[in-house]
Design a protein around this motif. Structure first.
Motif, PDB file in Angstrom:
ATOM      1  N   LEU A  75       0.869  -1.175   0.000  1.00 25.12           N
ATOM      2  CA  LEU A  75       0.000   0.000   0.000  1.00 25.12           C
ATOM      3  C   LEU A  75       0.902   1.220   0.000  1.00 25.12           C
ATOM      4  CD1 LEU A  75      -2.737   1.368   0.123  1.00 25.12           C
ATOM      5  CD2 LEU A  75      -2.640   1.168   2.615  1.00 25.12           C
ATOM      6  N   ASP A  76       1.001   1.861  -1.149  1.00 26.37           N
ATOM      7  CA  ASP A  76       1.858   3.025  -1.339  1.00 26.37           C
ATOM      8  C   ASP A  76       0.952   4.213  -1.666  1.00 26.37           C
ATOM      9  OD1 ASP A  76       3.536   5.040  -2.302  1.00 26.37           O
ATOM     10  OD2 ASP A  76       4.851   3.632  -3.364  1.00 26.37           O
ATOM     11  N   GLU A  77       0.634   4.992  -0.632  1.00 29.03           N
ATOM     12  CA  GLU A  77      -0.285   6.109  -0.832  1.00 29.03           C
ATOM     13  C   GLU A  77       0.366   7.268  -1.582  1.00 29.03           C
ATOM     14  OE1 GLU A  77      -3.520   6.654   2.139  1.00 29.03           O
ATOM     15  OE2 GLU A  77      -2.076   5.617   3.439  1.00 29.03           O
ATOM     16  N   ILE A  78       1.684   7.376  -1.527  1.00 26.13           N
ATOM     17  CA  ILE A  78       2.372   8.450  -2.257  1.00 26.13           C
ATOM     18  C   ILE A  78       2.306   8.197  -3.757  1.00 26.13           C
ATOM     19  CG2 ILE A  78       4.614   9.551  -2.673  1.00 26.13           C
ATOM     20  CD1 ILE A  78       5.180   9.010   0.365  1.00 26.13           C
ATOM     21  N   ASN A  79       2.661   6.981  -4.180  1.00 22.61           N
ATOM     22  CA  ASN A  79       2.620   6.623  -5.603  1.00 22.61           C
ATOM     23  C   ASN A  79       1.283   6.032  -6.026  1.00 22.61           C
ATOM     24  OD1 ASN A  79       5.383   7.343  -6.347  1.00 22.61           O
ATOM     25  ND2 ASN A  79       5.962   5.685  -4.971  1.00 22.61           N
ATOM     26  N   GLN A  80       0.354   5.957  -5.101  1.00 19.08           N
ATOM     27  CA  GLN A  80      -1.005   5.473  -5.321  1.00 19.08           C
ATOM     28  C   GLN A  80      -1.044   4.068  -5.934  1.00 19.08           C
ATOM     29  OE1 GLN A  80      -2.627   8.856  -7.518  1.00 19.08           O
ATOM     30  NE2 GLN A  80      -3.591   9.528  -5.613  1.00 19.08           N
ATOM     31  N   ILE A  81      -0.400   3.126  -5.237  1.00 14.50           N
ATOM     32  CA  ILE A  81      -0.374   1.732  -5.670  1.00 14.50           C
ATOM     33  C   ILE A  81      -0.867   0.851  -4.531  1.00 14.50           C
ATOM     34  CG2 ILE A  81       1.105  -0.195  -6.385  1.00 14.50           C
ATOM     35  CD1 ILE A  81       3.019   1.923  -7.572  1.00 14.50           C
ATOM     36  N   VAL A  82      -1.741  -0.088  -4.859  1.00 12.43           N
ATOM     37  CA  VAL A  82      -2.169  -1.107  -3.905  1.00 12.43           C
ATOM     38  C   VAL A  82      -2.036  -2.457  -4.598  1.00 12.43           C
ATOM     39  CG1 VAL A  82      -4.634  -0.922  -4.475  1.00 12.43           C
ATOM     40  CG2 VAL A  82      -3.945  -1.828  -2.254  1.00 12.43           C
ATOM     41  N   ALA A  83      -1.514  -3.446  -3.872  1.00 12.10           N
ATOM     42  CA  ALA A  83      -1.309  -4.776  -4.432  1.00 12.10           C
ATOM     43  C   ALA A  83      -1.641  -5.818  -3.378  1.00 12.10           C
ATOM     44  CB  ALA A  83       0.133  -4.941  -4.895  1.00 12.10           C
ATOM     45  N   GLY A  84      -1.999  -7.005  -3.855  1.00 11.28           N
ATOM     46  CA  GLY A  84      -2.279  -8.074  -2.920  1.00 11.28           C
ATOM     47  C   GLY A  84      -2.752  -9.332  -3.610  1.00 11.28           C
ATOM     48  N   SER A  99     -14.837 -21.522  -6.861  1.00 12.53           N
ATOM     49  CA  SER A  99     -13.581 -21.294  -6.139  1.00 12.53           C
ATOM     50  C   SER A  99     -12.697 -20.366  -6.944  1.00 12.53           C
ATOM     51  CB  SER A  99     -12.838 -22.609  -5.905  1.00 12.53           C
ATOM     52  OG  SER A  99     -13.546 -23.425  -5.010  1.00 12.53           O
ATOM     53  N   ILE A 100     -12.209 -19.342  -6.290  1.00 12.60           N
ATOM     54  CA  ILE A 100     -11.242 -18.430  -6.894  1.00 12.60           C
ATOM     55  C   ILE A 100      -9.961 -18.608  -6.088  1.00 12.60           C
ATOM     56  CG2 ILE A 100     -10.669 -16.040  -7.412  1.00 12.60           C
ATOM     57  CD1 ILE A 100     -13.737 -15.520  -7.461  1.00 12.60           C
ATOM     58  N   THR A 101      -8.917 -19.093  -6.753  1.00 16.33           N
ATOM     59  CA  THR A 101      -7.646 -19.338  -6.086  1.00 16.33           C
ATOM     60  C   THR A 101      -6.553 -18.535  -6.785  1.00 16.33           C
ATOM     61  OG1 THR A 101      -7.208 -21.249  -7.492  1.00 16.33           O
ATOM     62  CG2 THR A 101      -8.316 -21.675  -5.412  1.00 16.33           C
ATOM     63  N   ASP A 102      -5.530 -18.231  -6.057  1.00 13.14           N
ATOM     64  CA  ASP A 102      -4.386 -17.497  -6.604  1.00 13.14           C
ATOM     65  C   ASP A 102      -4.777 -16.179  -7.265  1.00 13.14           C
ATOM     66  OD1 ASP A 102      -2.611 -19.567  -5.819  1.00 13.14           O
ATOM     67  OD2 ASP A 102      -3.123 -20.693  -7.624  1.00 13.14           O
ATOM     68  N   GLY A 103      -5.816 -15.522  -6.744  1.00 20.00           N
ATOM     69  CA  GLY A 103      -6.192 -14.209  -7.264  1.00 20.00           C
ATOM     70  C   GLY A 103      -5.152 -13.173  -6.850  1.00 20.00           C
ATOM     71  N   ARG A 104      -4.847 -12.264  -7.758  1.00 20.98           N
ATOM     72  CA  ARG A 104      -3.891 -11.221  -7.424  1.00 20.98           C
ATOM     73  C   ARG A 104      -4.261  -9.936  -8.130  1.00 20.98           C
ATOM     74  NH1 ARG A 104       0.152  -9.165  -9.599  1.00 20.98           N
ATOM     75  NH2 ARG A 104       2.046  -9.494  -8.505  1.00 20.98           N
ATOM     76  N   PHE A 105      -3.847  -8.841  -7.557  1.00 19.88           N
ATOM     77  CA  PHE A 105      -4.068  -7.526  -8.152  1.00 19.88           C
ATOM     78  C   PHE A 105      -2.884  -6.640  -7.845  1.00 19.88           C
ATOM     79  CE2 PHE A 105      -5.832  -7.661  -3.957  1.00 19.88           C
ATOM     80  CZ  PHE A 105      -5.432  -6.471  -3.371  1.00 19.88           C
ATOM     81  N   ASP A 106      -2.669  -5.697  -8.694  1.00 15.72           N
ATOM     82  CA  ASP A 106      -1.574  -4.726  -8.589  1.00 15.72           C
ATOM     83  C   ASP A 106      -2.063  -3.524  -9.373  1.00 15.72           C
ATOM     84  OD1 ASP A 106       0.855  -3.560  -8.115  1.00 15.72           O
ATOM     85  OD2 ASP A 106       2.033  -5.188  -9.010  1.00 15.72           O
ATOM     86  N   MET A 107      -2.536  -2.489  -8.695  1.00 17.70           N
ATOM     87  CA  MET A 107      -3.186  -1.405  -9.423  1.00 17.70           C
ATOM     88  C   MET A 107      -2.913  -0.037  -8.837  1.00 17.70           C
ATOM     89  SD  MET A 107      -7.016  -2.327  -8.280  1.00 17.70           S
ATOM     90  CE  MET A 107      -7.743  -1.619  -6.839  1.00 17.70           C
ATOM     91  N   LYS A 108      -3.082   0.950  -9.684  1.00 12.54           N
ATOM     92  CA  LYS A 108      -2.996   2.337  -9.256  1.00 12.54           C
ATOM     93  C   LYS A 108      -4.385   2.797  -8.861  1.00 12.54           C
ATOM     94  CE  LYS A 108      -0.111   5.213 -10.862  1.00 12.54           C
ATOM     95  NZ  LYS A 108       1.007   5.554 -10.023  1.00 12.54           N
ATOM     96  N   PHE A 109      -4.430   3.752  -7.926  1.00 11.59           N
ATOM     97  CA  PHE A 109      -5.728   4.303  -7.514  1.00 11.59           C
ATOM     98  C   PHE A 109      -5.712   5.800  -7.597  1.00 11.59           C
ATOM     99  CE2 PHE A 109      -3.301   3.481  -3.612  1.00 11.59           C
ATOM    100  CZ  PHE A 109      -3.357   4.692  -2.954  1.00 11.59           C
TER     101      PHE A 109
END
Length: 109
Positions: A75-84, A99-109
């Protein structure tokens, strides 16, 4: 999206040639306070998920039976990035188990 500590992911899968029309959402109404945190997806009002299969007319929401896990790894609020990452299983007496397995996200907000 991420705004003032609240978090939401939306995803849609559509393929008319295979009669697939599905939507998925994870939301968290409690603020993210640490860079790495693990959240139980269960209480649909606080930290939950929903899945819809529009072709099969099936709807699922997290509850005491349908639970999952959301891990915020960055969670990088300065560069506006959240990942998980996330995983969840939805069970229904009326529809197939999803079933949803191995879901991932990496996005700007």
């Amino acid at each position: 999206s991420y705004y003032m500590g609240k978090f939401k992911i939306n995803a849609t899968r559509e393929d008319s040639s295979k009669n697939i029309n599905q939507s998925f959402v994870i939301h968290m109404e409690e603020p993210l306070l640490f860079e790495t945190r693990i959240f139980k997806l269960g209480n649909k009002r606080i930290c939950g998920a929903s899945f819809w299969d529009w072709e099969k007319k099936c709807a699922y929401e997290t509850d005491s039976i349908n639970t999952g896990r959301l891990i915020i790894t960055k969670l990088d609020e300065i560069n506006q990035i959240v990942a998980g990452t996330f995983e969840i299983t939805f069970v229904s007496n009326k529809c197939d188990t999803v079933s949803i397995t191995d879901g991932r996200f990496d996005m700007k907000f």
